[in-house]
Design an enzyme around this catalytic site. Structure first.
Site, PDB file in Angstrom:
ATOM      1  N   ASP A 104       0.816  -1.216   0.000  1.00  0.00           N
ATOM      2  CA  ASP A 104       0.000   0.000   0.000  1.00  0.00           C
ATOM      3  C   ASP A 104       0.850   1.265   0.000  1.00  0.00           C
ATOM      4  O   ASP A 104       2.005   1.269   0.420  1.00  0.00           O
ATOM      5  CB  ASP A 104      -0.905   0.030   1.233  1.00  0.00           C
ATOM      6  CG  ASP A 104      -2.132  -0.850   1.077  1.00  0.00           C
ATOM      7  OD1 ASP A 104      -2.208  -1.602   0.082  1.00  0.00           O
ATOM      8  OD2 ASP A 104      -3.007  -0.791   1.968  1.00  0.00           O
ATOM      9  N   HIS A 256       3.901  -2.383   3.108  1.00  0.00           N
ATOM     10  CA  HIS A 256       3.914  -1.015   2.568  1.00  0.00           C
ATOM     11  C   HIS A 256       5.219  -0.755   1.816  1.00  0.00           C
ATOM     12  O   HIS A 256       6.281  -1.209   2.237  1.00  0.00           O
ATOM     13  CB  HIS A 256       3.768   0.014   3.689  1.00  0.00           C
ATOM     14  CG  HIS A 256       2.466  -0.066   4.414  1.00  0.00           C
ATOM     15  ND1 HIS A 256       2.237  -0.977   5.431  1.00  0.00           N
ATOM     16  CD2 HIS A 256       1.309   0.640   4.271  1.00  0.00           C
ATOM     17  CE1 HIS A 256       1.000  -0.835   5.891  1.00  0.00           C
ATOM     18  NE2 HIS A 256       0.411   0.151   5.204  1.00  0.00           N
TER      19      HIS A 256
END
Length: 804
Positions: A104, A256
């Site tokens: 993300d 991430h």
């Protein structure tokens, strides 16, 4: 002088001045528009950059702890893959011993490439949920990611909690991210993950309507089974531990590739992949997992031994991003999103029809693990490229503007510092009454008569006041009024006054330089004083002005011009500018021996020096700057005499002010360009070229043009960043300017009450001067010429005693 009357019936050919005026008039409007477009472009670039960095339109609210009683229980108990078919929600779970790696908040140029290398080294693909603003800033990273076989999804454009947003904002977030993907990698996607989302059981009453709306648009919402919590930076071992599914279950794993230092994520990723492969897990993308679930042949996914993802016919059995979506979720829903996709990849309506027709066409084959992506075409592709190009410009321009802002700040503060130090030294030197060296003196008192030249063109409102003020002069003078073809009776008014020692010479309209040269040729004395036809001298102005000529090395003297009509807003602004900008500057330039301009309102010259440099030139619109530089280059010294005061009528409207300052700034640029060879000259000419010219360029052109950046950035920061911090910074700069202005007023013994207009001057007047300089720069670059412009006068500036 009697002018020749043209023959009856014949049209007189336009003069050179009239032709130039016509050409200039035709070119002015486009140049003004271009100047405004430059300002609009700067504003647009700043707004775009602010939007990309979530400074504009940012909503940092994150909902937490809301009720969920309106969310169907089967959804809360379901898997992480949420789709809608005909309005009905459906969830799916990842197959056992299958890992869907998702990342993300990216891309970033630092961490995303490192993660891609780890994935490539381990021969697997992942799904990246990307923030559109980041995609538009780093398009190259996105293209590399897609080319490597990875899959992309939408993570909104500005990373905003959609549960607080309306339908319009939601659709903009989706569309703008799709355009960014189209511009970066030529694709669009049907995968979506909401910012701040986690497991599906966290869906609440506020976010559920959002997911339904997104699902009805044909998107697949992807949640999380296992969160590595790598953003907490817990260490490599903890990231690996927290990312590992329990009991051999399949999982969508969250990591991430942006949002801070991701070095632990990069290190943990390689360890994690090897560990899970050793346990018999396979890795795939979201689309690959959904293809498995929906019976795609040659199921997607990799183990340590398998190769790249299988390429199958588009729509044959697999569902890709539209997994679980039926025909109803296709044409009607996805047709609304950028990219032009008319149905979800693999949706039932196209499966049977496309299977046979595409089996022989290899161009219709897609990678199962990227089947949630479609090729961007048409307007979506071109709009996307335009967005990426615009962002690239903003990414280049804003850092440049930031550096320019630093340069401006240093230049402005440096100029203030130089003015304060040198102006104080100049004042103390010129007003010395005792101490080392005794009282200051230019030399023996100059008492011989001088010639005052008054060029006049349609000055009926002012000429009487001008001549009456000269008649009160304490110094013996000869007055020559050169009427430059006036049509309002200026010549007759001057002659009717019956003042002694006044000669009126009439010439056909040829411009101010020609009128001044005519006066010089007819002057009876070796010192000539030049002034404007709307200017009023104090009684001792001429006497004070000519005293520096006691020094034989001085060729010209600049006087102290004052604004007479200062009791209006525009007049007060110019009064501040004259006292602070012009006169403090002249004190500084005097000590540095590089005075760039003798004001047209009050200046004195040795007649022989004027003739030596060729007189007042018509090559530029700033004949006063032109001849001043020429005097420097000829070896003459030019000084400032603060005690020689004259009162001039400043423009009384913004239109007239624009016209005057446009002529001044453009003429200054012409003069600097004309004398550019002084940069490489030796002797006095080289001194001015290497000291005076750079100072003029920096302080009178570059800094004024860029100074409004301070205000623009301040307004931007006040609205979008930190209001109070930005306001305090702006006020600090204003205080510095106020101190300088107050000191200038003190030196000139002016009343401080006008300084109350300084804040408003900074907000409005300086912006106008910025536009004037941009306008002048555009004119200079396009090679335009301007005529000598006549300003409308009122004659309100009378004798000095009547000026408040």
């Amino acid at each position: 002088m009697t002018s020749t009357t043209p023959s009856r019936g014949r049209r007189r050919a336009p003069t050179k001045m009239e032709r130039a005026a016509g050409k200039a008039a035709a070119l002015q409007k486009p140049r003004v528009i271009l100047a405004l477009l430059l300002l609009l472009g700067l504003t647009s670039v700043m707004l775009l950059d602010g939007y990309l960095r979530s400074e504009i339109g940012n909503d940092a609210r994150v909902r937490d702890g809301a009720a969920y009683d309106k969310v169907p229980q089967k959804i809360l108990d379901g898997g992480p893959l949420l789709t809608f078919t005909g309005g009905a929600a459906k969830t799916q779970s990842v197959p056992k011993k299958t890992i869907v790696l998702t990342f993300d908040d990216g891309p970033t140029p630092t961490w995303t490439p490192q993660i891609l290398k780890v994935l490539d080294d381990n021969d697997i693909e992942a799904t990246f949920f990307m923030v559109g603003s980041m995609v538009s800033r780093y398009p190259g990273v996105v293209k590399d990611l897609v080319d490597q076989g990875n899959e992309v999804g939408i993570h909104t454009f500005t990373h905003v909690d959609l549960s607080y947003q309306g339908t319009g904002r939601l659709q903009r977030e989706l569309k703008q991210t799709q355009l960014a993907l189209a511009g970066a990698a030529g694709i669009t996607t049907t995968l979506f993950r909401a910012p701040y989302s986690s497991e599906i059981n966290a869906v609440d009453n506020y976010s559920w309507p959002v997911y339904k709306e997104i699902g009805n648009l044909g998107y697949t919402s992807v949640f999380v089974d296992t969160d590595s919590d790598d953003w907490k930076k817990p260490g490599v071992s903890k990231i690996v531990q927290w990312a590992t599914p329990k009991d051999n279950e399949g999982a969508v794993v969250l990591m991430h590739d942006a949002g801070g230092d991701r070095s632990e994520t990069v290190k943990a990723l390689d360890t994690y992949i090897k560990k899970m492969k050793a346990k018999g897990y396979s890795f795939t993308t979201v689309s690959g997992a959904m293809a498995k679930l929906n019976g795609a042949p040659n199921g997607a996914g990799r183990t340590g031994a398998t190769g790249s993802g299988q390429a199958v016919e588009a729509g044959v059995g697999q569902t890709g991003a539209g997994a679980g979506a039926s025909a109803g979720a296709g044409a009607g829903a996805l047709g609304e999103q950028p990219g032009g996709a008319q149905s979800a990849p693999g949706s039932g309506s196209t499966n049977s029809s496309s299977s046979n027709s595409s089996s022989s066409n290899s161009s219709n084959k897609v990678n199962v693990e990227q089947s949630g992506q479609q090729k961007a075409t048409g307007s979506t592709l071109y709009e996307g490229k335009a967005l990426v190009y615009a962002v690239a410009v903003a990414e280049w321009v804003l850092p440049l503007l930031s550096w320019l802002l630093l340069v401006v700040g240093v230049s402005v503060m440096g100029r203030f510092g130089m003015m304060l130090i040198l102006a104080r030294r100049h004042y103390r030197q010129r007003n010395r009454k005792r101490g080392k060296g005794g009282k200051f003196s230019w030399g023996p008192t100059v008492t011989r008569p001088v010639t005052v030249i008054v060029p006049a063109y349609n000055e009926k409102e002012c000429i009487a006041n001008t001549l009456h003020s000269l008649a009160q002069s304490t110094h013996p003078i000869e007055i020559i009024v050169v009427d430059d073809g006036s049509t309002d009776g200026t010549k007759e008014i001057a002659e009717s006054l019956g003042l002694p020692n006044v000669r009126v010479i009439r010439q056909e309209n040829a411009g101010k330089p020609a009128a001044l040269n005519n006066g010089v040729r007819n002057a009876s004395y070796d010192i000539v004083v030049m002034m404007d036809g709307d200017t009023v001298f104090e009684p001792d102005a001429v006497h004070q002005l000519v005293q520096p000529f006691a020094d034989p090395g001085i060729g010209a003297v600049a006087g102290n011009a004052k604004v007479g009509n200062r009791n209006t807003v525009i007049g007060a602004w110019q009064h501040i500018e004259y006292v602070m900008g012009f006169n403090l500057d002249r004190r500084m330039y005097d000590l540095l021996r590089c005075m760039p301009t003798i004001p047209g309102a009050i200046g004195a010259f040795r007649r022989d020096a004027v003739l030596e440099v060729g007189g007042m030139s018509e090559d530029t619109l700033a004949e006063d700057t032109d001849i001043t530089i020429a005097m420097h280059r000829a070896g003459w010294r030019v000084v400032y005499q603060e005690h020689a005061r004259a009162w001039t009528e400043a423009p009384s409207s913004l239109k007239q002010l624009w016209s005057q300052r446009y002529r001044w700034s453009y003429g200054t640029m012409q003069a600097l360009w004309k004398h550019r060879k002084s940069l490489t000259d030796k002797g006095p000419s080289g001194r001015f070229g290497r000291i005076g010219m750079p100072l003029v360029v920096i302080f009178q052109i570059i800094t004024p043009v860029l100074a409004p950046l301070i205000d623009v950035f301040t307004v931007y920061s006040m609205i979008f960043v930190d209001f109070w911090a930005s306001l305090l910074a702006w006020l600090a700069v204003l205080v510095v300017q106020l101190v300088c202005a107050a000191y200038a007023f003190r030196l000139d013994r002016e009343k401080y009450r006008y300084l109350a207009m300084l804040p408003l001057q900074q907000l409005a007047y300086r912006q106008m001067m910025y536009l004037v300089l941009i306008h002048s720069s555009v004119t200079a670059l396009t090679g335009g010429r301007l005529r000598w412009q006549k300003l409308k006068r009122t004659g309100e500036v009378g004798t000095p005693a009547g000026v408040s």
